[in-house]
Design an enzyme around this catalytic site. Structure first.
Site, PDB file in Angstrom:
ATOM      1  N   ASP A  13       0.807  -1.228   0.000  1.00  0.00           N
ATOM      2  CA  ASP A  13       0.000   0.000   0.000  1.00  0.00           C
ATOM      3  C   ASP A  13       0.835   1.272   0.000  1.00  0.00           C
ATOM      4  OD1 ASP A  13      -2.336  -1.473   0.006  1.00  0.00           O
ATOM      5  OD2 ASP A  13      -2.431  -1.545   2.189  1.00  0.00           O
ATOM      6  N   HIS A  45      31.353   4.324  -3.963  1.00  0.00           N
ATOM      7  CA  HIS A  45      29.902   4.478  -3.913  1.00  0.00           C
ATOM      8  C   HIS A  45      29.358   4.210  -2.511  1.00  0.00           C
ATOM      9  CE1 HIS A  45      29.445   3.841  -8.546  1.00  0.00           C
ATOM     10  NE2 HIS A  45      29.864   5.050  -8.227  1.00  0.00           N
ATOM     11  N   ASP A  57      29.627  13.529  -1.265  1.00  0.00           N
ATOM     12  CA  ASP A  57      29.234  13.609  -2.679  1.00  0.00           C
ATOM     13  C   ASP A  57      27.714  13.675  -2.671  1.00  0.00           C
ATOM     14  OD1 ASP A  57      28.586  13.186  -5.349  1.00  0.00           O
ATOM     15  OD2 ASP A  57      30.197  11.734  -5.673  1.00  0.00           O
ATOM     16  N   ASP A  89      25.582  18.102  -8.797  1.00  0.00           N
ATOM     17  CA  ASP A  89      26.483  17.021  -8.389  1.00  0.00           C
ATOM     18  C   ASP A  89      27.757  17.654  -7.855  1.00  0.00           C
ATOM     19  OD1 ASP A  89      27.713  14.602  -8.023  1.00  0.00           O
ATOM     20  OD2 ASP A  89      27.761  14.034 -10.139  1.00  0.00           O
ATOM     21  N   HIS A 127      38.727   5.964 -11.487  1.00  0.00           N
ATOM     22  CA  HIS A 127      37.523   6.355 -12.227  1.00  0.00           C
ATOM     23  C   HIS A 127      37.857   7.480 -13.204  1.00  0.00           C
ATOM     24  CE1 HIS A 127      36.997  10.025  -9.747  1.00  0.00           C
ATOM     25  NE2 HIS A 127      37.236   9.279  -8.693  1.00  0.00           N
ATOM     26  N   HIS A 156      31.487  13.262 -16.218  1.00  0.00           N
ATOM     27  CA  HIS A 156      30.372  12.689 -16.970  1.00  0.00           C
ATOM     28  C   HIS A 156      29.400  13.807 -17.306  1.00  0.00           C
ATOM     29  CE1 HIS A 156      27.925  13.021 -13.285  1.00  0.00           C
ATOM     30  NE2 HIS A 156      28.937  12.467 -12.642  1.00  0.00           N
ATOM     31  N   HIS A 204      23.788  11.382 -14.087  1.00  0.00           N
ATOM     32  CA  HIS A 204      24.640  10.848 -15.152  1.00  0.00           C
ATOM     33  C   HIS A 204      23.801  10.975 -16.415  1.00  0.00           C
ATOM     34  CE1 HIS A 204      27.855   8.366 -12.851  1.00  0.00           C
ATOM     35  NE2 HIS A 204      27.496   9.439 -12.179  1.00  0.00           N
ATOM     36  N   GLU A 260      35.723  15.783 -11.692  1.00  0.00           N
ATOM     37  CA  GLU A 260      35.777  15.169 -10.370  1.00  0.00           C
ATOM     38  C   GLU A 260      36.967  14.240 -10.178  1.00  0.00           C
ATOM     39  OE1 GLU A 260      32.724  12.088  -9.727  1.00  0.00           O
ATOM     40  OE2 GLU A 260      31.779  12.799 -11.569  1.00  0.00           O
ATOM     41  N   TYR A 312      42.541   7.833  -3.673  1.00  0.00           N
ATOM     42  CA  TYR A 312      42.007   6.935  -2.646  1.00  0.00           C
ATOM     43  C   TYR A 312      43.131   5.992  -2.244  1.00  0.00           C
ATOM     44  CZ  TYR A 312      38.107   8.765  -5.301  1.00  0.00           C
ATOM     45  OH  TYR A 312      37.255   9.603  -5.983  1.00  0.00           O
ATOM     46  N   ARG A 346      38.011  13.428  -2.979  1.00  0.00           N
ATOM     47  CA  ARG A 346      37.469  13.736  -4.302  1.00  0.00           C
ATOM     48  C   ARG A 346      36.950  15.173  -4.266  1.00  0.00           C
ATOM     49  NH1 ARG A 346      34.648   9.639  -4.845  1.00  0.00           N
ATOM     50  NH2 ARG A 346      32.506  10.298  -4.373  1.00  0.00           N
ATOM     51  N   GLU A 359      34.641  17.737  -6.751  1.00  0.00           N
ATOM     52  CA  GLU A 359      33.795  17.685  -7.944  1.00  0.00           C
ATOM     53  C   GLU A 359      32.991  18.966  -8.096  1.00  0.00           C
ATOM     54  OE1 GLU A 359      30.384  14.741  -9.860  1.00  0.00           O
ATOM     55  OE2 GLU A 359      30.747  14.732  -7.692  1.00  0.00           O
TER      56      GLU A 359
END
Length: 476
Positions: A46, A253, A270, A281, A364, A368, A375, A418, A422, A439, A441
């Site tokens: 519901d 992530h 982030d 972002d 990475h 983007h 994204h 960005e 690490y 990071r 960005e």
């Protein structure tokens, strides 16, 4: 079911009408396009997840209600199917625009109840040459289109012609959405401004709570972000916020959780809001107590220098990949200078780049596309150079990769920038850098003579961050 707010009137001669006309011009003679919005999704019994419209559909209509679909034909006619007026259901679910009001409010040519779509679509598809719709996005749409086409096929003995082609409408809409127009840019600026304010408040809360001797958790800062997003006018977060303290910042992530934030930690956030259908972002990394340690500052300044190198190339005529290459060159040199990489083992900076030795600490890409989706859609390959290919073998995986020329940057494109670093504990890695994740960005709108950073309402230089956290004792 998630209630929906009333849809504001949109002038018939609107940006949405022009976008629909632009789509119509690209469908080809006898073309027809079908663009559904997103369905509602049940969360549990519901109760639905908070509703969010489909970006393609919203881009062409400005309409946020669920249970709707748009049809455009090559002659410029647009037909909306939407939920009918139902005063009894509106008591429970909220206002519905309804088909009658949709024509003047949205500027479509005609509108019908969505309950009529199954009956009307075969006739609309009849004698068309090509049917366009977004491939692989709306579960079951391909099958539904096939059913409609079968109904047309059953009428061929009466002279009906069946569309001979099905084409992916994403190829048209992605290219349109890649270039932000005058309607979108102010919205994106506002989204960036709200998100920047939220980051500032989260930084200040971290330092304020630690100074007061309070227990600080990642979820405290996540809560600060969410409150600021809503307080300053955003409708939703653009994505699940990452609030990562200490070693958690080395998880790309990671999601905000219950880990403690300790004095001496770095915190990586982030996070960005969605405002009127458009995302922001931002990533910032800051000392929880407001003061960088020596090793933290060394790595932070390196990442910032690599971002500065990428920003310098965020301008018309440069390639999308140029920004990444500039970032990698700065980071590779810095990893050698700081001893993260042993030059006696990996060689010089070009060796680090060619062998991708930097991948241990930077795994990475540098950016983007961004816009309605965080994204966002749009090809990263230059359309005019698709036929120019070359092969290379990845030095880490051994995979053979087919290269094509990357996209040439042009005004109106919006990309994140960005870079990060690490450092997980490993043999040969100086202990002073262990478990540091950084990071930085920002969102860069390509302009005629460079780029506009839409997210610099939150400081990025280490000294400015320290000053902000030292002086910002009260909530603005």
């Amino acid at each position: 079911m998630q209630a929906t707010a009333s849809t504001p009137a949109i002038p018939a001669q609107s940006v949405y009408a022009e976008r629909r006309a632009q789509v119509a011009r690209q469908l080809g003679e006898g073309g027809i396009a079908i663009i559904p919005t997103a369905p509602e999704h049940p969360r549990n019994r519901d109760s639905d997840f908070l509703y969010r419209h489909d970006s393609y559909f919203y881009y062409l209509t400005g309409f946020t209600e669920p249970n709707a679909s748009l049809v455009i034909t090559a002659d410029g006619k647009s037909t909306l199917f939407c939920a009918p007026k139902d005063l009894a259901r509106e008591i429970w679910d909220g206002y519905r625009l309804g088909p009658d009001a949709a024509v003047p409010a949205l500027g479509v040519s005609e509108a019908y109840s969505v309950a009529e779509q199954a009956a009307r679509m075969p006739k609309m598809l009849e004698n068309r040459s090509v049917v366009w719709y977004p491939f692989a996005i709306h579960q079951g749409l391909e099958g539904t289109v096939a059913q409609w086409l079968n109904s047309v096929r059953a009428r061929t003995r009466y002279g009906a012609l069946v569309p001979e082609q099905q084409r992916d409408l994403c190829s048209v809409l992605d290219e349109m959405r890649l270039f932000k127009d005058a309607h979108e840019v102010p919205i994106l600026r506002r989204a960036g401004s709200i998100s920047a304010r939220a980051h500032i408040l989260a930084m200040q809360r971290s330092a304020r709570m630690l100074r007061a001797g309070q227990d600080v958790r990642e979820y405290h800062l996540d809560a600060e972000l969410l409150q600021a997003f809503r307080e300053y006018g955003s409708q939703y977060p653009a994505y699940g916020s990452i609030v990562a303290a200490g070693a958690n910042a080395c998880v790309l992530h990671y999601r905000a959780d219950a880990a403690p934030i300790r004095s001496g930690d770095l915190v990586l956030i982030d996070a960005g809001c969605e405002f009127d259908g458009y995302a922001s972002d931002i990533t910032r990394t800051f000392p929880a107590n407001g003061k960088f340690s020596g090793p933290q500052r060394d790595l932070y300044d390196l990442v910032l220098a690599s971002q500065d190198a990428a920003i310098a190339l965020a301008r018309p005529g440069k390639r999308f990949n140029d920004m990444h290459d500039a970032t990698v060159a700065v980071l590779a040199q810095g990893m050698l200078d700081l001893g993260l990489l042993d030059k006696n083992k990996v060689g010089g900076v070009q060796d680090v780049i060619d062998k991708r030795s930097y991948f241990q600490f930077y795994m990475h890409r540098t950016g983007h596309w961004m816009g309605m989706d965080v994204h966002d859609c749009g090809s990263y390959i230059e359309p005019s150079e698709l036929g120019q290919t070359s092969e290379r073998r990845d030095p880490l995986s051994g995979e053979l990769i087919l290269n094509r020329p990357s996209r040439i940057l042009r005004p109106g494109m919006l990309t994140t920038i960005e870079p990060g670093i690490y450092v997980r504990p490993a043999d040969g890695v100086p202990e002073a850098f262990h478990n540091i994740g950084i990071r930085i960005e920002d969102d860069a709108l390509i302009t005629e003579d460079g780029c506009e950073l839409l997210t610099r309402g939150v400081p990025v230089k280490a000294d400015e961050i320290e000053a902000l956290m030292r002086d910002g004792a009260a909530r603005p």
